[in-house]
Enzyme design. Structure first.
Site, mmCIF file in Angstrom:
data_model
loop_
_atom_site.group_PDB
_atom_site.id
_atom_site.type_symbol
_atom_site.label_atom_id
_atom_site.label_comp_id
_atom_site.label_asym_id
_atom_site.label_seq_id
_atom_site.Cartn_x
_atom_site.Cartn_y
_atom_site.Cartn_z
ATOM 1 N N ARG A 178 0.837 -1.203 0.000
ATOM 2 C CA ARG A 178 0.000 0.000 0.000
ATOM 3 C C ARG A 178 0.866 1.246 0.000
ATOM 4 N NH1 ARG A 178 -2.964 3.968 2.708
ATOM 5 N NH2 ARG A 178 -5.133 4.114 1.991
ATOM 6 N N CYS A 179 1.954 1.223 0.769
ATOM 7 C CA CYS A 179 2.868 2.373 0.804
ATOM 8 C C CYS A 179 3.453 2.673 -0.574
ATOM 9 C CB CYS A 179 4.016 2.113 1.777
ATOM 10 S SG CYS A 179 3.546 2.049 3.514
#
Length: 411
Positions: free
Chosen positions: A399-400
């Protein structure tokens, strides 16, 4: 395309995402300056690029369009005047004038084609790259062992943080740490000058000039009318309130903002390192963010009776808040590391809770978090694993490393 940005959920089928392929900026990391540049270790560039390419390929195999930050920036700076304006702004923010090298750096960068210039800006510029000009100031005459005129930007492959898509617009973020503040400048130029975005009058809900910090890893779009934002080490309560007020004034879809307080530590850097949405009623969570009885501090911000009014209520039970605000009969919190004290701490450090949902019940995760991944599978979640031996050294997961640009609306 009616609008190039459409993100009204965390789990809607992902159609377009922006990544940044790790580049030479990682080779400008040295042990002495790791803390300054927010790294704990030095990834091996060929290996980290191979793993990132496999991440991108996994997304493309699911029919997702992958855009790259470095390419979008190059295409946005197509005009000489825009390119010069960008360099002026970047050098000013980098405080290049303090070391007496402003004009030399500007001339040096303008001597390259746009693609090469963008690469050098992102990679950092070493002092030995420029011919040493005449020294006329005391600080220039004194010995300075710091090797860079422009610091490298090794965190750029975490594209989630500098800007975040919310609805049809963006927050372009004032990042907390000086090492990352220049990163949001790229997205500012992309939406203003790139052919894909510039004609669409994209709303900026919060701009990078606001004095309080906020980062995209703390911003989760839970539904069409509810977003959650972590009050964290990197995101301030003041920025959350300003973003909420701007949203309530300028659009009608998003009706509430959940400000979720999490421990302020590097291990729990952003909300998405300890909590992510994986299906309509299922979420990953690191148990350490909850108190002994599962209590937390959650502030619900809603539009008041007038445009300038805002109502804030405090809650302390995350499942209850999620059920109420998302209209769910029940929610399932899937514990990172299966809730085991050692496994959950270890896998959370390696981003076991940092899942990227690409469709309802379908997520991308790091292969190293095998206990958390098995827990997800037991709850009916499809898990697509990617290699993570080198990517994980940067302290950020799938997600980062991704900024969704367009998701299909949930039905």
């Amino acid at each position: 395309m009616a609008t190039p940005i459409n993100v009204y959920s965390e789990i809607g089928t992902l159609k377009t995402v922006m990544l940044k392929r790790p580049g030479r900026e990682l080779e400008n990391l040295t042990p002495e300056y790791l803390e300054r540049l927010l790294f704990d270790d030095i990834p091996f560039l060929p290996a980290v690029q191979k793993e990132h390419d496999e991440f991108a390929k996994a997304l493309e195999n699911e029919g997702i369009e992958v855009l790259y930050l470095e390419q979008l920036t190059t295409e946005a700076l197509h005009d000489a005047s825009i390119r010069e304006q960008f360099i002026n702004e970047l050098l000013s923010e980098s405080k290049a004038d303090l070391n007496g090298a402003y004009q030399r750096l500007k001339d040096y960068l303008l001597s390259f084609d746009t693609e090469s210039m963008v690469d050098r800006v992102m990679s950092g510029i070493r002092k030995n790259e420029l011919e040493q000009g005449p020294r006329s100031h005391l600080h220039e005459l004194m010995e300075d062992h710091y090797p860079f005129y422009l610091d490298p930007m090794p965190n750029l492959y975490f594209t989630r943080d500098p800007a975040a898509a919310i609805g049809h617009g963006l927050s372009i973020n004032k990042m907390k740490e000086p090492a990352r503040r220049r990163e949001s400048l790229f997205m500012q130029y992309i939406i203003k000058h790139h052919p894909r975005f510039k004609g669409h009058d994209i709303p900026v809900w919060l701009d990078r000039d606001f004095r309080f910090n906020i980062e995209g890893g703390d911003e989760l779009v839970l539904s069409r009318d509810t977003i959650a934002i972590g009050v964290s080490e990197r995101t301030s309560a003041q920025a959350i309130e300003r973003l909420a007020r701007n949203l309530f004034k300028r659009q009608d879809q998003i009706k509430r903002v959940l400000a979720v307080e999490i421990p302020k530590s590097r291990a729990f850097m952003h909300l998405d390192t300890v909590f992510t949405m994986v299906d309509h009623d299922q979420f990953t969570i690191h148990p350490a963010i909850q108190g002994p009885d599962g209590d937390m501090r959650i502030f619900v911000l809603e539009r008041g009776k007038t445009d300038d009014d805002i109502q804030i209520t405090e809650e302390n039970n995350l499942p209850a808040v999620l059920k109420k605000t998302l209209g769910l009969s029940d929610v399932n919190l899937i514990l990172c590391g299966g809730g085991d004290e050692i496994a959950s701490a270890r896998e959370q450090w390696n981003d076991g809770s940092n899942t990227l949902a690409i469709a309802p019940g379908v997520v991308v995760t790091y292969d190293r978090n095998y206990i958390s991944n098995e827990c997800l599978r037991k709850q009916g979640i499809k898990v697509i694993e990617i290699p993570s031996g080198e990517l994980s050294r940067g302290r950020g997961g799938p997600r980062c490393m991704s900024m969704p640009i367009y998701r299909e609306d949930l039905r």
